[in-house]
Design an enzyme around this catalytic site. Structure first.
Site, PDB file in Angstrom:
ATOM      1  N   GLY A   1      -6.987   0.867   2.291  1.00  0.00           N
ATOM      2  CA  GLY A   1      -7.446   0.746   0.910  1.00  0.00           C
ATOM      3  C   GLY A   1      -7.565   2.028   0.105  1.00  0.00           C
TER       4      GLY A   1
ATOM      5  N   TRP B   1      -5.334   3.910  -1.485  1.00  0.00           N
ATOM      6  CA  TRP B   1      -4.606   3.908  -2.767  1.00  0.00           C
ATOM      7  C   TRP B   1      -5.332   3.018  -3.784  1.00  0.00           C
ATOM      8  CZ3 TRP B   1       1.458   4.109  -2.927  1.00  0.00           C
ATOM      9  CH2 TRP B   1       1.915   5.192  -2.168  1.00  0.00           C
TER      10      TRP B   1
ATOM     11  N   ASP C   1      -1.674  -6.840   1.802  1.00  0.00           N
ATOM     12  CA  ASP C   1      -1.292  -6.218   3.078  1.00  0.00           C
ATOM     13  C   ASP C   1      -1.173  -7.293   4.155  1.00  0.00           C
ATOM     14  OD1 ASP C   1      -1.439  -3.041   4.114  1.00  0.00           O
ATOM     15  OD2 ASP C   1      -1.575  -4.546   5.708  1.00  0.00           O
TER      16      ASP C   1
ATOM     17  N   ASP D   1       2.117 -11.265   4.197  1.00  0.00           N
ATOM     18  CA  ASP D   1       3.327 -10.573   4.656  1.00  0.00           C
ATOM     19  C   ASP D   1       4.281 -10.550   3.484  1.00  0.00           C
ATOM     20  OD1 ASP D   1       5.675  -9.675   5.690  1.00  0.00           O
ATOM     21  OD2 ASP D   1       5.789 -11.123   7.331  1.00  0.00           O
TER      22      ASP D   1
ATOM     23  N   ASP E   1       3.199   1.569  -0.335  1.00  0.00           N
ATOM     24  CA  ASP E   1       3.072   2.530   0.770  1.00  0.00           C
ATOM     25  C   ASP E   1       3.378   1.772   2.065  1.00  0.00           C
ATOM     26  OD1 ASP E   1       2.503   4.984   1.957  1.00  0.00           O
ATOM     27  OD2 ASP E   1       0.333   4.671   2.004  1.00  0.00           O
TER      28      ASP E   1
ATOM     29  N   LYS F   1       7.182   4.492  -0.871  1.00  0.00           N
ATOM     30  CA  LYS F   1       7.430   5.400   0.255  1.00  0.00           C
ATOM     31  C   LYS F   1       8.790   5.094   0.862  1.00  0.00           C
ATOM     32  CE  LYS F   1       4.843   4.953   4.053  1.00  0.00           C
ATOM     33  NZ  LYS F   1       3.549   5.182   4.687  1.00  0.00           N
TER      34      LYS F   1
HETATM   35  C1  LIG Z   1       0.470   3.624   5.576  1.00  0.00           C
HETATM   36  S1  LIG Z   1      -0.335   2.105   5.505  1.00  0.00           S
HETATM   37  C2  LIG Z   1      -0.857   2.036   3.835  1.00  0.00           C
HETATM   38  C3  LIG Z   1      -2.044   2.913   3.523  1.00  0.00           C
HETATM   39  C4  LIG Z   1      -2.613   2.618   2.164  1.00  0.00           C
HETATM   40  N1  LIG Z   1      -1.751   3.076   1.116  1.00  0.00           N
HETATM   41  C5  LIG Z   1      -3.954   3.280   1.993  1.00  0.00           C
HETATM   42  O1  LIG Z   1      -4.101   4.164   1.170  1.00  0.00           O
HETATM   43  O2  LIG Z   1      -4.904   2.891   2.674  1.00  0.00           O
HETATM   44  C6  LIG Z   1       0.997   0.979   5.498  1.00  0.00           C
HETATM   45  C7  LIG Z   1       0.588  -0.464   5.377  1.00  0.00           C
HETATM   46  O3  LIG Z   1       1.750  -1.267   5.161  1.00  0.00           O
HETATM   47  C8  LIG Z   1       1.424  -2.544   5.644  1.00  0.00           C
HETATM   48  N2  LIG Z   1       2.629  -3.374   5.778  1.00  0.00           N
HETATM   49  C9  LIG Z   1       3.698  -3.154   6.582  1.00  0.00           C
HETATM   50  N3  LIG Z   1       4.566  -4.163   6.475  1.00  0.00           N
HETATM   51  C10 LIG Z   1       4.060  -5.032   5.566  1.00  0.00           C
HETATM   52  C11 LIG Z   1       4.493  -6.277   5.050  1.00  0.00           C
HETATM   53  N4  LIG Z   1       5.626  -6.857   5.456  1.00  0.00           N
HETATM   54  N5  LIG Z   1       3.723  -6.901   4.131  1.00  0.00           N
HETATM   55  C12 LIG Z   1       2.550  -6.347   3.737  1.00  0.00           C
HETATM   56  N6  LIG Z   1       2.086  -5.158   4.205  1.00  0.00           N
HETATM   57  C13 LIG Z   1       2.835  -4.521   5.112  1.00  0.00           C
HETATM   58  C14 LIG Z   1       0.746  -2.249   6.975  1.00  0.00           C
HETATM   59  O4  LIG Z   1      -0.014  -3.356   7.415  1.00  0.00           O
HETATM   60  C15 LIG Z   1      -0.089  -1.023   6.634  1.00  0.00           C
HETATM   61  O5  LIG Z   1      -1.421  -1.373   6.350  1.00  0.00           O
END
Ligand SMILES: C[S@@+](CC[C@H](N)C(=O)[O-])C[C@H]1O[C@@H](n2cnc3c(N)ncnc32)[C@H](O)[C@@H]1O
Length: 238
Positions: free
Chosen positions: A85, A87, A113, A129, A153, A193
Site C-alpha cells: 500500500g 503507493w 492487488d 487478479d 507496480d 514498472k
Molecule cells: C512490488 S509489489 C507493489 C508494491 C506497492 N506499489 C506498494 O507501494 O506497496 C507488486 C505487487 O503486484 C501484485 N501483483 C502481481 N501480479 C498481479 C496481478 N496479476 N494482479 C494484481 N496484482 C498483482 C503483487 O501481489 C504485489 O503485491
C-alpha cells in the site's frame, strides 16, 4: 534478533561504519541472510518506517511524481498491484483524497492487488487478479468514471529465470496500458514498472502512439542492482 550486530570502525578518520552485519544461522539460506542484511542497512527502509509508509516502494512513486507532477490535488488515480500500500498512501496524500488540504480539490484513489490489502484511509482497495478475464470491467465499475492517472507496480513472483520474469512483467504492463487507454482522460498519465530485457520495445512503440511523451526513469529509490525501471507516459491523446 539474536544474531545481528553493528560493526564499528576506528579508522582514525572519525567516521564510524554503522552497517549492521547479520551472521549466518543454521537453517537460514545465505540469500535470506543477505536479504536481511540489505533490509537492515537500507536507508529507504528506515525512512519508510520513520515516515509511516508500508514499504520502501513508496519512495519510488514519490520520486517519479516529484519529477513529473501527476499526483495533483483532485486527481483520480488507479493503482494496480498496490499491496502492501505504499503507493496508495503517497497518492492519498498528494491528490488530497482525505480533504486535508483545505481549499484544494479532493481526489480519489482506487487500488487493486492479487493479495488482500489492509485498509488504507482515503483509498478504496480490492483484491483482484488483474490478469483475470473480467478484471478491466471490474476496475471500470469500481472507478465509476474516468481516471487521470493509471499506475502499475505489478510484478509477478520471481521465477528465478530472468527472461521469464521479464516477459511476465511486460504482459502485466501491457494489460495495465490497455486499461489506461480505456479509462484515462485526455492529458492523463500512465506509469508502470518494467524490467530492462528486450521485449519492452513494442510496449514503448504502443505508448508513443497514445501519449505525447514517453520517458523511462530509474528513480534513486530503485535498487541499482535491480533491472527495474519505470515508464512514464504523459499527455494521453484520448
Ligand atoms: C512490488 S509489489 C507493489 C508494491 C506497492 N506499489 C506498494 O507501494 O506497496 C507488486 C505487487 O503486484 C501484485 N501483483 C502481481 N501480479 C498481479 C496481478 N496479476 N494482479 C494484481 N496484482 C498483482 C503483487 O501481489 C504485489 O503485491
Amino acid at each position: 534478533m539474536a544474531d545481528k550486530k553493528t560493526s564499528g570502525n576506528s579508522s582514525g578518520r572519525g567516521a564510524r561504519d554503522l552497517r549492521v552485519k547479520v551472521k549466518s544461522a543454521r537453517g537460514r539460506k545465505l540469500s535470506s541472510t543477505r536479504w536481511l542484511e540489505r533490509q537492515l542497512n537500507d536507508p529507504y527502509v528506515k525512512r519508510a518506517k520513520a515516515e509511516g509508509y508500508r514499504g520502501r516502494a513508496a519512495f519510488k512513486i514519490l520520486e517519479l511524481d516529484d519529477k513529473f507532477r501527476f499526483l495533483v490535488p483532485g486527481a483520480r488515480v488507479v493503482d494496480l498491484g498496490c499491496a502492501p500500500g505504499g503507493w496508495c498512501q503517497v497518492a492519498v496524500k498528494r491528490v488530497n483524497a482525505l480533504g486535508e488540504k483545505s481549499g484544494k480539490k479532493i481526489g480519489t484513489v482506487l487500488g487493486v492487488d492479487l493479495q488482500e490489502v489492509e485498509p488504507i484511509a482515503g483509498a478504496q482497495t480490492h483484491q483482484l487478479d488483474f490478469m483475470s478475464d473480467d478484471a478491466d470491467e471490474k476496475v471500470k465499475e469500481w472507478l465509476g468514471g474516468e481516471a487521470d492517472v493509471v499506475m502499475s507496480d505489478m510484478a509477478a513472483a520471481s521465477s528465478g529465470h530472468k527472461q521469464t520474469d521479464h516477459l511476465r512483467i511486460i504482459a502485466l504492463c501491457e494489460a495495465a496500458a490497455y486499461l489506461a487507454f480505456d479509462v484515462l482522460t485526455p492529458g492523463g498519465t500512465f506509469v508502470a514498472k518494467v524490467l530492462a530485457g528486450g521485449a519492452e520495445g513494442d510496449l514503448q512503440k504502443l505508448l508513443k502512439q497514445k501519449f505525447e511523451k514517453v520517458v523511462n526513469m530509474k528513480p534513486p529509490a530503485s535498487r541499482s542492482d535491480s533491472s527495474e525501471k519505470f515508464v512514464v507516459a504523459t499527455g494521453f491523446r484520448g
